[in-house]
Write a protein that holds these residues in place. Sequence first.
Motif, mmCIF file in Angstrom:
data_model
loop_
_atom_site.group_PDB
_atom_site.id
_atom_site.type_symbol
_atom_site.label_atom_id
_atom_site.label_comp_id
_atom_site.label_asym_id
_atom_site.label_seq_id
_atom_site.Cartn_x
_atom_site.Cartn_y
_atom_site.Cartn_z
ATOM 1 N N THR A 37 48.760 69.532 -2.854
ATOM 2 C CA THR A 37 47.509 70.249 -3.089
ATOM 3 C C THR A 37 47.050 69.934 -4.508
ATOM 4 O O THR A 37 47.769 69.298 -5.270
ATOM 5 C CB THR A 37 47.699 71.768 -2.964
ATOM 6 O OG1 THR A 37 48.423 72.229 -4.108
ATOM 7 C CG2 THR A 37 48.454 72.121 -1.704
ATOM 8 N N SER A 65 47.002 71.736 -6.960
ATOM 9 C CA SER A 65 47.836 72.317 -8.018
ATOM 10 C C SER A 65 49.265 71.779 -8.009
ATOM 11 O O SER A 65 50.120 72.277 -8.750
ATOM 12 C CB SER A 65 47.809 73.843 -7.926
ATOM 13 O OG SER A 65 47.542 74.292 -6.632
ATOM 14 N N THR A 66 49.557 70.788 -7.169
ATOM 15 C CA THR A 66 50.889 70.185 -7.173
ATOM 16 C C THR A 66 51.155 69.512 -8.524
ATOM 17 O O THR A 66 50.252 68.948 -9.139
ATOM 18 C CB THR A 66 50.988 69.136 -6.041
ATOM 19 O OG1 THR A 66 50.752 69.787 -4.799
ATOM 20 C CG2 THR A 66 52.361 68.493 -6.000
ATOM 21 N N ASP A 67 52.414 69.579 -8.972
ATOM 22 C CA ASP A 67 52.800 68.937 -10.226
ATOM 23 C C ASP A 67 52.530 67.425 -10.139
ATOM 24 O O ASP A 67 53.020 66.761 -9.237
ATOM 25 C CB ASP A 67 54.295 69.183 -10.459
ATOM 26 C CG ASP A 67 54.755 68.683 -11.817
ATOM 27 O OD1 ASP A 67 53.997 67.924 -12.464
ATOM 28 O OD2 ASP A 67 55.865 69.064 -12.225
ATOM 29 N N ARG A 71 47.058 64.924 -15.403
ATOM 30 C CA ARG A 71 46.929 66.353 -15.167
ATOM 31 C C ARG A 71 45.569 66.641 -14.552
ATOM 32 O O ARG A 71 44.627 65.867 -14.705
ATOM 33 C CB ARG A 71 47.138 67.156 -16.432
ATOM 34 C CG ARG A 71 46.017 67.035 -17.447
ATOM 35 C CD ARG A 71 46.304 67.905 -18.631
ATOM 36 N NE ARG A 71 47.520 67.440 -19.303
ATOM 37 C CZ ARG A 71 48.227 68.214 -20.133
ATOM 38 N NH1 ARG A 71 47.875 69.447 -20.329
ATOM 39 N NH2 ARG A 71 49.280 67.718 -20.753
ATOM 40 N N TYR A 72 45.488 67.763 -13.841
ATOM 41 C CA TYR A 72 44.217 68.179 -13.277
ATOM 42 C C TYR A 72 43.874 69.557 -13.809
ATOM 43 O O TYR A 72 44.634 70.499 -13.636
ATOM 44 C CB TYR A 72 44.254 68.191 -11.748
ATOM 45 C CG TYR A 72 42.867 68.377 -11.200
ATOM 46 C CD1 TYR A 72 41.967 67.321 -11.239
ATOM 47 C CD2 TYR A 72 42.431 69.592 -10.726
ATOM 48 C CE1 TYR A 72 40.674 67.481 -10.813
ATOM 49 C CE2 TYR A 72 41.123 69.757 -10.300
ATOM 50 C CZ TYR A 72 40.251 68.693 -10.345
ATOM 51 O OH TYR A 72 38.954 68.853 -9.924
ATOM 52 N N GLN A 73 42.735 69.670 -14.474
ATOM 53 C CA GLN A 73 42.261 70.957 -14.956
ATOM 54 C C GLN A 73 41.158 71.395 -14.016
ATOM 55 O O GLN A 73 40.077 70.811 -14.023
ATOM 56 C CB GLN A 73 41.744 70.826 -16.396
ATOM 57 C CG GLN A 73 42.837 70.417 -17.373
ATOM 58 C CD GLN A 73 42.263 69.988 -18.719
ATOM 59 O OE1 GLN A 73 41.489 69.046 -18.813
ATOM 60 N NE2 GLN A 73 42.669 70.661 -19.771
ATOM 61 N N ARG A 74 41.447 72.415 -13.209
ATOM 62 C CA ARG A 74 40.522 72.842 -12.155
ATOM 63 C C ARG A 74 39.144 73.147 -12.711
ATOM 64 O O ARG A 74 38.997 73.833 -13.701
ATOM 65 C CB ARG A 74 41.070 74.090 -11.469
ATOM 66 C CG ARG A 74 42.134 73.796 -10.463
ATOM 67 C CD ARG A 74 41.579 73.744 -9.058
ATOM 68 N NE ARG A 74 41.011 75.013 -8.673
ATOM 69 C CZ ARG A 74 41.729 76.033 -8.231
ATOM 70 N NH1 ARG A 74 43.027 75.934 -8.113
ATOM 71 N NH2 ARG A 74 41.144 77.155 -7.890
ATOM 72 N N ARG A 120 43.593 75.873 1.146
ATOM 73 C CA ARG A 120 44.541 76.722 0.443
ATOM 74 C C ARG A 120 44.108 78.171 0.602
ATOM 75 O O ARG A 120 42.934 78.434 0.885
ATOM 76 C CB ARG A 120 44.579 76.393 -1.063
ATOM 77 C CG ARG A 120 44.915 74.978 -1.431
ATOM 78 C CD ARG A 120 46.246 74.497 -0.935
ATOM 79 N NE ARG A 120 47.377 75.287 -1.391
ATOM 80 C CZ ARG A 120 48.541 75.309 -0.735
ATOM 81 N NH1 ARG A 120 48.694 74.636 0.380
ATOM 82 N NH2 ARG A 120 49.531 76.021 -1.196
ATOM 83 N N GLU A 152 44.477 81.822 -4.124
ATOM 84 C CA GLU A 152 44.834 80.751 -5.048
ATOM 85 C C GLU A 152 43.576 80.076 -5.609
ATOM 86 O O GLU A 152 43.520 79.710 -6.776
ATOM 87 C CB GLU A 152 45.668 79.734 -4.268
ATOM 88 C CG GLU A 152 46.535 78.834 -5.100
ATOM 89 C CD GLU A 152 47.258 77.843 -4.208
ATOM 90 O OE1 GLU A 152 48.022 78.280 -3.324
ATOM 91 O OE2 GLU A 152 47.041 76.633 -4.378
ATOM 92 N N GLY A 173 41.371 81.144 -10.779
ATOM 93 C CA GLY A 173 40.879 80.471 -11.980
ATOM 94 C C GLY A 173 39.425 80.794 -12.266
ATOM 95 O O GLY A 173 39.089 81.276 -13.357
#
Lengths: 593, 327
Positions: free
Chosen positions: A200, A202-204, A218-221, B86, B90, B94
Amino acid sequence: MKKALFVALAMTLGSSLAAPFVYPASWTTNKPAEVQTGGTLRTVNLQDFKTLNPFVSKESPNLPAYMSAGGLLGQDPITDEYYPYMASSYTQSADKKTFTFNVRPGMKWSDGKPITADDWVTSYTLYSNKDIGSNGYDSFFINDQPIKVSKVDSDTVKVVFPKADVTALEFLTGFEPEPTHVFMPVFKSKGAEGIKNMWTISTDPKDIVVSGSFMLDRYQRGERALLKKNPYFGEWNKDSAGKALPYLDSVQINVVPDANAQLTQFLAGNIDVYAPDNRDKLAQVKAAMDAKKINGVLIPNASGRASSDFVVFNMDDSATFKTKLFSNPKFRQAFSMIVNRDAMVDLTLGGLGQPTYTGVYPVFKDWLATGADKYKFNPAGAIKLLNELGFTKKGPDGILVDKAGNKLEFTLITNAENVRRQGFAKIIQDEAKKVGMKVNTSFIAFNQMTDMLDAKSNFGRRNFDAILIGLTNGSRVFPISGPNVIECSGLADGGNLHMFNQSNKCRFPFETQTINLYWKGRAEFNLAARKAIANQIQRIEAEQQPYVQLAAQTVHYAWTDRTQGEFPRSAISSLTASTLYGPRVIDLTWIKR
Amino acid sequence: MLPYIFRRVLQFIPTFLLATLLAFFIVQLAPGDFLSQLKENPSVRPETVERLRREFGLDQPIIVQYFYWLKNFLTGNLGQSFQYKRPVTEVIGGPFVNSLILVLIGTILHYVVSIPIGVYSAVRPYSTGDKLFTFFSYIFLGIPSFFFALLVIWGMLKLQQNFGWDMPLGNKTSSKLPADLPWWRSAWDVFIHALAPSIILVLRGISSESRFLRGQTMEVLGQDYVRTARAKGVSENKVVYKHALRTALIPLIAGLGGLLPALIGGAGFLEVVFNWPGLTPLNLTALYNQDIYILQAVTAISTLLYLLGNLVSDLLLSVIDPRIRYH
């Protein structure tokens, strides 16, 4: 041709051990010696990315695609030819249905594991799994018959197509491997649901394994995606001087959901590449560059867009006066001659466009048939044809009538959301009035309009006169309107975009003729022969005018001076440019300091 | 006090039920529910549609569906977002926090700026300062906030282009800073970016509130008990801030309840214009994609905020107004 292929094959076999793919020097304007490595390209995307999982991604552009190296074949942006990419070489069987690929040695995933034949089998297994329901599912079928993929040995993949079809080449460029060691253990233990819940947004990023030149840092939503160089990519991808690719260290994809905010970011110098999508934005970029507020390159009118706008008449049957009239090619030819395409380009598109005469988008310059503009704007010619149809007298209201007293009047519908199409409709209305044809315009919601175009449940006559609509996308290997546009019978399975006739019967000889030519072209692997067939189809189209084509918009590209490594000008078009990176191959892009 | 709060919370229940029920009906009334959209999407198989149908009871009448949604809501399950694949909880976290940042900075500014201006104008009516504040109040009340935001962005762009100053031109963080920063540096970065939208967000509120407070304070200052206080020899500062302001603030506090949800709603345009990743951009995309459970979750949370805000303002009133006692 065969001999050339054999020689090429022999050469690649001779140096097959750890032979990297070498990017041709013709793909960039820069010489390898000028290039500076390192740096970050800053670009922009219109929406937040929603997933990292290639199997559930439904958006475009999407991150999985931008982190993938590519497929077994690639298509040369300069010559349009197909070349082996993740395969070091390949053979095609005599019946043209079976392709056997030797997987390029030395390729690695971003975690350092080798890319092998198994990874294509994994890709095939998961994409063609119904329960995963991926967007790529349908591409594994040609006319409802499945494509079969198997592993011969760890370095050899075999792909069998149900029939000889040039779209096979397109399929093979998009057929990308997926890491077996990541996905298969999950698939075996948790099945389709397990695959869908992986990767997803938010996966590492450490757990995301990709083949492409860049991997997720990295992903910053809601803000940006940061991609970094995949260290293993350079081992098997070199520039023409043998330097490892990509040149850049990283790519920053800023999420800016508003088109005006995107323009602001470019004008402020916060992003490096930008494609102004209308006249106002283009003018602002030009003004800023002229005033030296930003230093960069602007290419206006780089090429046409891969989309069309046309008028289609309701030709379901000849029962009424109107459907009989619309079914007569002379009427449609006359209509084409009152379409003032130059006025459309000048007034509606602000000069940023070009007239169109066939269903082949003008961006496919090499495919456009000559003489397709036989029925270009010519009001005198239109009047002559209308006279031949019996419309010889004008009534007191200035509208032509025939002997039975039928008025030459109909309603042209287009969607209310689209200002451009409404502009086109108004121009048609004005010019039609001059020759005595009354066109009433009606602007309705897009969904309502497509409902009108859809076939009735028992294929009865649909309730409209004429609709102004367009198409986008399509094939690059054979850029002629495809089966869903041309098929006239068996409509339940296809032909849903055969807009002029949804009666499920082929009413005109030219319909069948077009279909036969089309399938002949799809089986023709020789490019020149395929172009000749495309020409024939366009000549029929130009004569019959089933879709009266109007005008196409053009695309514009801009980038800052620090951004280098773009395509040579002749290769810059909406087909070769990337949505995120503009007219360039990201691996050959570099930043001047 | 505690039994009062308990009773108030009990009263939340019918209000919340009615509000969410209404929202649910309206969302369902929109042409084409998300299932019809899914059915037309060849990549969503009928089984998936069936599973979703069962999971949320969508084969039931709307009222029954509503209770399914409510049951899920009470157990903390806001449903599944179709775009993100999702859980909504979740997805919404944010953006919710981001919107809250704007609203918090805005609320603080709102009171910190409007109260002194209101008092100043009341104490020195028709002075040059008062006239100046009145002048700006009318400008900020008249100009639509999103348009003002565009002007500000244009101004910032010109500053950056002409002087090379690095302006916070939208978004939540700067794209020029390295990704790994100490927490205080990132917090400062976010604050700088939030500043322009927050200020514009409350300019209108400050303008009307300070005018309102000016009138209130002037009225109170003319009352008998203030004259008495002055006659007793109470210092002028004490008269204004202890006696007069306290009374004048009562209507302001009463309006606090609507402030939180109003600011979240009002932040909407600005979030879009300033490209701030808050709730409104998320909600707009959800609306466009008919991502129904995101829409419903945002509605429910706004309703809850509204109820909570009202409770808080009532409690504050009891603190500030000696005439009000809750039992």
